[in-house]
Design a protein around this motif. Structure first.
Motif, PDB file in Angstrom:
ATOM      1  N   ARG A 194       0.800  -1.264   0.092  1.00  0.00           N
ATOM      2  CA  ARG A 194      -0.122   0.039   0.028  1.00  0.00           C
ATOM      3  C   ARG A 194       0.873   1.226  -0.078  1.00  0.00           C
ATOM      4  O   ARG A 194       2.048   1.466   0.770  1.00  0.00           O
ATOM      5  CB  ARG A 194      -0.955   0.041   1.140  1.00  0.00           C
ATOM      6  CG  ARG A 194      -1.779  -1.113   1.070  1.00  0.00           C
ATOM      7  CD  ARG A 194      -3.045  -1.065   0.501  1.00  0.00           C
ATOM      8  NE  ARG A 194      -3.943  -2.431   0.525  1.00  0.00           N
ATOM      9  CZ  ARG A 194      -4.355  -3.063  -0.371  1.00  0.00           C
ATOM     10  NH1 ARG A 194      -3.837  -2.478  -1.872  1.00  0.00           N
ATOM     11  NH2 ARG A 194      -5.236  -3.842  -0.167  1.00  0.00           N
ATOM     12  N   LEU A 195       0.531   2.129  -0.631  1.00  0.00           N
ATOM     13  CA  LEU A 195       1.197   3.548  -0.870  1.00  0.00           C
ATOM     14  C   LEU A 195       1.324   4.331   0.507  1.00  0.00           C
ATOM     15  O   LEU A 195       0.241   4.580   0.958  1.00  0.00           O
ATOM     16  CB  LEU A 195       0.686   4.262  -1.969  1.00  0.00           C
ATOM     17  CG  LEU A 195       1.649   5.524  -2.299  1.00  0.00           C
ATOM     18  CD1 LEU A 195       2.907   5.253  -3.092  1.00  0.00           C
ATOM     19  CD2 LEU A 195       0.882   6.473  -3.416  1.00  0.00           C
ATOM     20  N   VAL A 196       2.583   4.538   0.905  1.00  0.00           N
ATOM     21  CA  VAL A 196       2.530   5.536   2.029  1.00  0.00           C
ATOM     22  C   VAL A 196       3.324   6.675   1.724  1.00  0.00           C
ATOM     23  O   VAL A 196       3.062   7.677   2.825  1.00  0.00           O
ATOM     24  CB  VAL A 196       3.188   4.524   3.137  1.00  0.00           C
ATOM     25  CG1 VAL A 196       2.275   3.526   3.683  1.00  0.00           C
ATOM     26  CG2 VAL A 196       4.456   4.306   2.876  1.00  0.00           C
ATOM     27  N   GLY A 197       3.901   6.959   0.691  1.00  0.00           N
ATOM     28  CA  GLY A 197       4.702   8.208   0.349  1.00  0.00           C
ATOM     29  C   GLY A 197       5.107   8.120  -0.787  1.00  0.00           C
ATOM     30  O   GLY A 197       5.465   7.109  -1.572  1.00  0.00           O
ATOM     31  N   ILE A 198       6.168   9.096  -1.135  1.00  0.00           N
ATOM     32  CA  ILE A 198       7.102   9.298  -2.139  1.00  0.00           C
ATOM     33  C   ILE A 198       8.388   9.656  -1.689  1.00  0.00           C
ATOM     34  O   ILE A 198       8.439  10.799  -0.806  1.00  0.00           O
ATOM     35  CB  ILE A 198       6.478  10.216  -3.479  1.00  0.00           C
ATOM     36  CG1 ILE A 198       5.356   9.559  -3.807  1.00  0.00           C
ATOM     37  CG2 ILE A 198       7.637  10.202  -4.240  1.00  0.00           C
ATOM     38  CD1 ILE A 198       4.646  10.352  -5.349  1.00  0.00           C
ATOM     39  N   VAL A 199       9.269   9.089  -1.831  1.00  0.00           N
ATOM     40  CA  VAL A 199      10.638   9.421  -1.623  1.00  0.00           C
ATOM     41  C   VAL A 199      11.475  10.187  -2.740  1.00  0.00           C
ATOM     42  O   VAL A 199      11.442   9.713  -3.887  1.00  0.00           O
ATOM     43  CB  VAL A 199      11.592   8.334  -0.813  1.00  0.00           C
ATOM     44  CG1 VAL A 199      11.989   7.398  -1.816  1.00  0.00           C
ATOM     45  CG2 VAL A 199      12.863   9.273  -0.435  1.00  0.00           C
ATOM     46  N   SER A 200      12.174  11.353  -2.604  1.00  0.00           N
ATOM     47  CA  SER A 200      12.660  11.909  -3.607  1.00  0.00           C
ATOM     48  C   SER A 200      14.095  12.171  -3.405  1.00  0.00           C
ATOM     49  O   SER A 200      14.694  12.088  -2.181  1.00  0.00           O
ATOM     50  CB  SER A 200      12.107  13.438  -3.853  1.00  0.00           C
ATOM     51  OG  SER A 200      12.423  14.153  -2.772  1.00  0.00           O
ATOM     52  N   LEU A 201      14.793  12.747  -4.388  1.00  0.00           N
ATOM     53  CA  LEU A 201      16.399  12.757  -4.321  1.00  0.00           C
ATOM     54  C   LEU A 201      16.637  14.194  -3.219  1.00  0.00           C
ATOM     55  O   LEU A 201      17.483  13.963  -2.371  1.00  0.00           O
ATOM     56  CB  LEU A 201      17.007  13.054  -5.608  1.00  0.00           C
ATOM     57  CG  LEU A 201      18.411  13.318  -5.840  1.00  0.00           C
ATOM     58  CD1 LEU A 201      19.102  12.064  -5.295  1.00  0.00           C
ATOM     59  CD2 LEU A 201      18.846  13.651  -7.016  1.00  0.00           C
ATOM     60  N   SER A 202      15.923  14.878  -3.310  1.00  0.00           N
ATOM     61  CA  SER A 202      15.927  16.078  -2.329  1.00  0.00           C
ATOM     62  C   SER A 202      15.730  15.660  -0.889  1.00  0.00           C
ATOM     63  O   SER A 202      16.195  15.885   0.070  1.00  0.00           O
ATOM     64  CB  SER A 202      15.000  17.039  -2.605  1.00  0.00           C
ATOM     65  OG  SER A 202      13.446  16.759  -2.672  1.00  0.00           O
ATOM     66  N   ASP A 203      14.865  14.536  -0.656  1.00  0.00           N
ATOM     67  CA  ASP A 203      14.756  13.921   0.635  1.00  0.00           C
ATOM     68  C   ASP A 203      15.938  13.223   1.011  1.00  0.00           C
ATOM     69  O   ASP A 203      16.212  13.300   2.255  1.00  0.00           O
ATOM     70  CB  ASP A 203      13.568  12.967   0.597  1.00  0.00           C
ATOM     71  CG  ASP A 203      11.964  13.594   0.363  1.00  0.00           C
ATOM     72  OD1 ASP A 203      11.813  14.527   0.815  1.00  0.00           O
ATOM     73  OD2 ASP A 203      11.206  12.406  -0.282  1.00  0.00           O
TER      74      ASP A 203
END
Length: 139
Positions: A101-110
């Motif tokens: 289940r989707l809980v979020g998105i991680v990005s390079l800036s994170d």
């Protein structure tokens, strides 16, 4: 990671997706069909796969989205996520729980804020590749 990721449906219009990107100040949206994650759409996908091909704002998200979804799990070690992003050369990854289940998105800036492994991820992500082709949706 960003926990309150906004989602679109494959049958939503490109204009709906673009408006949502504007509202949430983001360049990527997960695409869901029911409770399944079925793709990702980026502002670049809209520009290259729709606008550049003369498709209008009423085109469907499914016409521009990438169908192959790469993701990581919320309990993965940051260094593993960095390595994974580097190997598959993406700047953002959906984050799933172990029930997928989707809980979020991680990005390079994170990852930059965490600093561990960021240089390695950035080096791998930024290298030239033929792996990603923007001219047509992924099969």
């Amino acid at each position: 990671m960003t926990r309150d990721a906004k989602l679109v449906n494959p049958n939503d219009t490109i204009q709906d997706a673009a408006k949502l990107m504007k509202e949430c100040d983001c360049g990527v949206l997960p695409v869901r069909d029911g409770d399944r994650l079925v793709g990702m759409i980026t502002d670049r996908d809209i520009a290259v796969r729709c606008i550049a091909d003369g498709k209008g704002p009423n085109s469907k998200v499914r016409d521009a989205m990438s169908q192959e979804v790469k993701y990581c799990f919320e309990d993965e070690d940051i260094s593993q996520v960095c390595t994974n992003m580097s190997e598959i050369q993406v700047r953002r990854l959906p984050v799933m729980d172990r029930n997928k289940r989707l809980v979020g998105i991680v990005s390079l800036s994170d990852l930059v804020r965490q600093s561990a492994g960021t240089a390695k991820a950035l080096h791998g992500i930024a290298r030239p590749s033929q792996q990603h082709n923007q001219s047509s949706p992924a099969a």
